[in-house]
Design a protein around this motif. Structure first.
Motif, PDB file in Angstrom:
ATOM      1  N   UNK A 558      61.509  56.988 144.089  1.00  0.00           N
ATOM      2  CA  UNK A 558      60.907  55.973 143.208  1.00  0.00           C
ATOM      3  C   UNK A 558      60.127  55.033 144.114  1.00  0.00           C
ATOM      4  N   UNK A 559      58.794  55.214 144.122  1.00  0.00           N
ATOM      5  CA  UNK A 559      57.945  54.528 145.099  1.00  0.00           C
ATOM      6  C   UNK A 559      57.636  53.098 144.700  1.00  0.00           C
ATOM      7  N   UNK A 560      57.530  52.834 143.411  1.00  0.00           N
ATOM      8  CA  UNK A 560      57.174  51.478 143.005  1.00  0.00           C
ATOM      9  C   UNK A 560      56.972  51.379 141.515  1.00  0.00           C
ATOM     10  N   UNK A 561      56.841  50.136 141.045  1.00  0.00           N
ATOM     11  CA  UNK A 561      56.568  49.861 139.639  1.00  0.00           C
ATOM     12  C   UNK A 561      55.583  48.704 139.560  1.00  0.00           C
ATOM     13  N   UNK A 562      54.843  48.665 138.483  1.00  0.00           N
ATOM     14  CA  UNK A 562      53.907  47.558 138.285  1.00  0.00           C
ATOM     15  C   UNK A 562      53.715  47.330 136.801  1.00  0.00           C
ATOM     16  N   UNK A 563      53.194  46.150 136.456  1.00  0.00           N
ATOM     17  CA  UNK A 563      52.954  45.774 135.071  1.00  0.00           C
ATOM     18  C   UNK A 563      51.505  45.313 134.945  1.00  0.00           C
ATOM     19  N   UNK A 564      50.818  45.805 133.937  1.00  0.00           N
ATOM     20  CA  UNK A 564      49.458  45.365 133.616  1.00  0.00           C
ATOM     21  C   UNK A 564      49.536  44.610 132.300  1.00  0.00           C
ATOM     22  N   UNK A 565      49.345  43.291 132.351  1.00  0.00           N
ATOM     23  CA  UNK A 565      49.461  42.478 131.156  1.00  0.00           C
ATOM     24  C   UNK A 565      48.156  42.491 130.370  1.00  0.00           C
TER      25      UNK A 565
END
Length: 755
Positions: A558-565
Motif C-alpha cells: 500500500x504505497x499511499x492515499x490521497x483525497x481530491x476535494x
C-alpha cells in the motif's frame, strides 16, 4: 498330437503339444486358455479365479503351472469330502426347488407371471396383425396415390412379401426371438457394468478404451447402485475420476433401469459442455449405449440438447442458476455435480429444490459430489456430515496398519519436494512413491459413523491417486508454490486435499495492521520489489479518494492515499485525477514506474454517467469504470450489457482474499505515510455467515459507525490488477533502465467531430 493326460482336444489346440518329456506348458495363459486346459466352463473358471484357485498374474493373465496344481489340489479335497455332506446339499437343493415351484405357482395365481403359452399366443396374434397390415399396404397406397400404375402396385406388393419372407424362420422361432427380447439384462454391480460395457473415446480420456476403475472408485460405484442406499455424497479432489463415475451411473440407469433422471450442474455453460464433451461421446463410443440418447427430436419435438427422452425414461440436464427449470419435473434419479458452486437464489437453495422433485419415488436415488470450497458454507461438507462418513484407508507396507493418507503424513527433505514420501503414523516407516499403487490396491473404505443408514458418504483426496501428475513429489512441489499466497493455497487445499477453506478471523485488528507500517511510500520511496502499480478511486459527493497499490511477485504494497476535494459533477476534480494517474515515480533500480491500471467507482447512481464518460475517454490508459456486486462472482469481468464499458467486480471474493492476506502472514505491507483513518476504514467490515432461505451464506457487514472509503479503494485497485498483463521479467528489465518513459498526453476524441 499326443495326449498322455487325457486333456480335452480343444485345450490341446490352445496350449500346443504337451508331453511329459518336453513339459511344454506355457508359463502364462489367459482365462479362456486356462479354462479350456482344465476342461471347465467359463462360469466355473471365473469362480475358481475369484476364489484364488487360479493364480492371477495381472489383468486376464494367470500362472499356468500354479493354477493347474491348485486346481488338482481342489479336486483332491472335493473327492475326500464325506458323502453325507453331498447328500445334505442334494436334499437342500430339492427343498429349494420345491419352494421355487410353490412360489412360481403363487405368482401365476396372482397373475404376476403368465404362462409362456399364453404369452406366445398373444405375440402370435400381434405378429399376424403386423403381417396383415403390411400385406394390405399396397392396396391402401393404391387408393391414396391414384397416379400409380398396376405395375407399380404389383412391384410394391412383391417387395413387401419378399421382405416378410426373407428371414426364412418359422412363426414359432419369430415368437421365441420376440420373447428373448423381453428378458432383462443381468443385474450386475455398477462397477462390473462400467468396466464391462463402458468405453471412453480419445477426446474424453487420456486412457481411451475400456474403463478400468481404480480400487477406491468401485465401492463408490456399487453404493450408487445399491437399492438400500438412497443418498451418496462424495467430497472429492481433482484427479479421482468422479465425472466418469457420474456418467457411468447415468448410463447404467438409461440402459438397465430406465427412469426419469435429472442432472444438476452450476451453470448453463457447464450443462452444454458436459453433454457435448462427455455424455454424447461416451454414449457414441459404447456399443451398449449407442443410439439410446438420440440427439434428434421425436415427432413431438421434445428432444433438445439438454432434454432427452428414451425408452422408459427421460433425462433433463438443468443449470442451478435457472431454478425455474426444475418445475414440472418429477424424477427418480438426481445427479448433482460441483454442488459447492451452487448458491441460493430468490426461490431458495437449488439443491433443495431439486431434491423436492424426487419425493414421488419411494426408490429415489440422490447422488451429490463436489470439490469443497469454503468450510462455513460448503454444501458437500454439510451433506457428508449427515452421512456414514467413509474414509479410504490404505495399509502400511511395513506394519500393515490401515490409515487415511493426509497431508501431514507427506514429508520431504528441506528444499527437495520432488523427494516427498509417506511416513506411516503408526510405525514411522518411510514409504516411497513406487509402493503407492500396491497400497491403494489393498485399500478399503471404513465408515466412521456406521450407525447412519441409507446415506453413504465418501471423502477422497488426491494423495491416493495413482496418476503420474498426482505423485507425492509433484503435489509437494505444487504446495511449495501455492503456500506463498493465501489465494493459491486455498486452491490447493480445496482441489488436492478435498478440504474446506477456513477463512480468516471475522474482524481485523486495525491497531495490529498499523503496527506493521514500514518506511516506504510515494512519491520518493518506492520499494524495490514493486513492479506494477494500480489505483482504486472511490467517488463521494464532495471528493475523490485514491489508494495506490504496488505489486511485487508475491507481496502487495500500500504505497499511499490521497483525497481530491470537489464536486464530481464539475471538471476540476477529474483534471486533478488525470494528473495523479499520470504521475511517474523513480524506481530504486534506476528506472521509472507509473499507474498501469486504475478502477473508478461507478456504483453511485448520481455520479455514474460522469464516471462512465470520464473512463470511456481514457480506456487506452486502462482507466476503467467499476461497479461492485456481492455473491460468488469472478474478481472482475466485463458487464453483459451491450455497448457498456463497465466492469463488474466480485467484491465478496476480493474482500475474503484481502482478509486472508491480512490475517495470515504479512503479504500485504503498509507505508508509514498512511493516515490513521486508513487502517480503521480498511477493517470496517466483518464476515458473517447467515442462513438465507435455508442455506448458509457469507455476508460482509459494515461495523456500525465506521466508514469504508479506503477499503473500497483497495478492492478496486486489487480488481484491476487482473487487467494488467505485463510480463514481470520484462518489467524488471524496464525498471532497471534509467531512461524515463515518455508521458503520453491525454487526448479526448470528440464524437461530434467524428461524424
Amino acid at each position: 498330437m499326443s495326449n498322455p493326460w487325457g486333456l480335452d482336444p480343444d485345450a490341446l489346440a490352445l496350449v500346443g503339444e504337451i508331453t511329459p518329456e518336453n513339459n511344454a506348458i506355457p508359463a502364462e495363459t489367459t482365462a479362456a486358455e486356462l479354462t479350456a486346459l482344465v476342461g471347465v466352463s467359463n462360469n466355473r473358471g471365473r469362480e475358481l479365479a475369484d476364489r484364488g484357485v487360479f493364480v492371477r498374474l495381472g489383468r486376464n493373465r494367470f500362472d499356468t503351472r500354479a493354477s493347474v496344481a491348485a486346481y488338482v489340489a481342489e479336486l483332491t479335497r472335493t473327492a475326500k469330502r464325506p458323502v453325507a455332506a453331498d447328500l445334505d446339499r442334494a436334499k437342500l437343493r430339492v427343498q429349494t426347488e420345491t419352494a421355487d415351484k410353490l412360489a412360481t405357482a403363487n405368482a401365476v395365481a396372482r397373475r404376476e407371471l403368465l404362462p409362456a403359452a399364453e404369452v406366445e399366443r398373444e405375440w402370435a396374434a400381434i405378429l399376424r396383425d403386423v403381417r396383415a397390415a403390411m400385406l394390405a399396404l399396397p392396396s391402401r397406397v393404391a387408393q391414396r396415390l391414384g397416379h400409380l400404375t398396376p405395375h407399380d402396385i404389383a412391384t410394391l406388393d412383391r417387395e413387401i412379401r419378399d421382405a416378410l419372407g426373407r428371414p426364412r424362420v418359422t412363426t414359432l422361432e419369430t415368437r421365441r426371438r420376440a420373447l428373448r427380447a423381453l428378458i432383462p439384462p443381468p443385474r450386475l454391480r455398477l462397477s462390473e457394468w462400467i468396466e464391462g460395457e463402458m468405453r471412453l473415446p480419445e477426446g474424453v480420456s487420456a486412457l481411451p478404451g475400456r474403463v478400468s476403475l481404480w480400487p477406491y472408485q468401485r465401492d463408490i460405484a456399487d453404493a450408487i447402485a445399491d437399492p438400500e442406499i438412497e443418498r451418496v455424497t462424495l467430497v472429492k479432489s481433482v484427479r479421482v475420476g468422479f465425472t466418469t463415475l457420474l456418467t457411468g451411473a447415468l448410463a447404467s440407469y438409461v440402459a438397465n433401469e430406465p427412469s426419469p433422471i435429472l442432472a444438476l450442474l452450476p451453470t448453463e455453460a457447464d450443462c452444454r459442455d458436459y453433454v457435448v464433451s462427455d455424455l454424447e461421446p461416451i454414449f457414441d463410443a459404447t456399443p451398449a449405449l449407442r443410439g439410446l440418447l438420440s440427439a434428434e427430436a421425436d415427432e413431438t419435438g421434445r428432444n433438445t440438447l439438454l432434454s432427452r427422452r428414451f425408452a422408459g425414461g427421460s433425462l433433463k440436464i438443468v443449470a442451478a442458476k435457472s431454478p425455474r427449470n426444475l418445475r414440472r419435473h418429477n424424477v427418480r434419479v438426481l445427479l448433482i455435480d460441483e454442488a459447492d458452486a451452487m448458491e441460493p437464489g430468490a426461490e431458495g437453495s437449488p439443491i433443495t429444490l431439486a431434491e423436492r422433485r424426487t419425493l414421488s419415488f419411494a426408490n429415489r436415488k440422490i447422488i451429490l459430489g463436489s470439490t469443497p470450497t469454503l468450510e462455513a458454507t460448503s454444501n458437500v461438507l454439510r451433506s457428508y456430515a449427515r452421512s456414514d462418513r467413509r474414509v479410504f484407508e490404505v495399509p502400511c507396507p511395513e506394519c500393515g496398519h490401515c490409515h487415511e493418507i493426509t497431508w501431514a503424513d507427506i514429508q520431504w527433505p528441506e528444499g527437495e519436494p520432488h523427494r516427498a514420501h509417506y511416513v506411516c503414523p503408526e510405525c514411522g516407516s518411510v514409504v516411497e512413491e513406487r509402493r503407492k499403487a500396491a497400497m491403494v490396491e489393498a485399500g478399503r473404505w471404513r465408515a466412521s459413523a456406521p450407525h447412519v443408514e441409507g446415506h453413504a458418504g465418501f471423502r477422497l483426496n488426491a494423495l491416493v491417486s495413482t496418476l503420474a501428475n498426482a505423485s507425492w513429489g509433484k503435489l509437494a512441489a505444487e504446495f511449495v508454490e501455492a503456500k506463498r499466497s493465501p489465494d493459491t493455497l486455498q486452491v490447493f487445499v480445496n482441489t488436492i486435499l478435498a478440504q474446506g477453506w477456513r477463512e480468516a478471523a471475522e474482524e481485523i485488528d486495525e491497531a495490529a495492521l498499523a503496527a506493521r507500517a514500514e518506511p516506504f511510500g510515494l512519491p520518493d520511496a518506492m520499494p524495490a520489489d514493486v513492479l506494477v502499480v494500480t489505483a482504486g478511486v472511490d467517488v463521494q459527493r464532495d471528493r475523490l479518494e485514491i489508494v495506490f497499490l504496488g505489486w511485487g511477485r508475491e507481496d502487495i504494497f500500500v504505497l499511499g492515499q490521497s483525497v481530491i476535494w470537489g464536486d464530481p459533477a464539475g471538471d476540476d476534480v477529474w483534471s486533478e485525477l488525470d494528473e495523479a494517474l499520470r504521475t511517474t515515480w523513480k524506481h530504486p533500480r534506476g528506472g521509472f514506474l507509473r499507474v498501469d491500471a486504475a478502477g473508478v467507482d461507478a456504483g453511485d447512481g448520481e455520479t455514474m454517467d460522469r464516471v462512465m464518460a470520464y473512463c470511456r475517454a481514457r480506456r487506452a490508459f486502462r482507466v476503467h469504470a467499476l461497479k461492485g456486486a456481492t455473491g460468488n462472482r469472478p474478481s472482475i469481468r466485463a458487464s453483459d450489457t451491450k455497448g457498456s464499458r463497465l466492469f463488474i467486480v466480485g467484491v465478496d471474493g476480493l474482500k475474503a482474499q484481502l482478509a486472508t492476506r491480512l490475517s495470515r502472514g504479512k503479504s500485504v505491507r503498509f507505508s508509514d505515510r498512511l493516515e490513521g483513518r486508513f487502517y480503521e476504514e480498511l477493517a470496517s467490515e466483518r464476515l458473517l455467515v447467515r442462513y438465507v432461505r435455508g442455506a448458509p451464506v457469507r455476508l460482509w457487514e459494515r461495523i456500525p459507525g465506521r466508514r469504508a472509503e479506503s477499503l473500497d479503494c483497495v478492492i478496486y485497485a486489487m480488481a484491476v490488477r487482473a487487467l494488467v498483463s505485463k510480463n514481470l521479467d520484462q518489467r524488471e528489465a524496464e525498471v532497471a533502465s534509467p531512461a524515463a518513459p515518455p508521458k503520453k498526453p491525454i487526448v479526448v476524441r470528440s464524437e461530434w467531430l467524428s461524424r
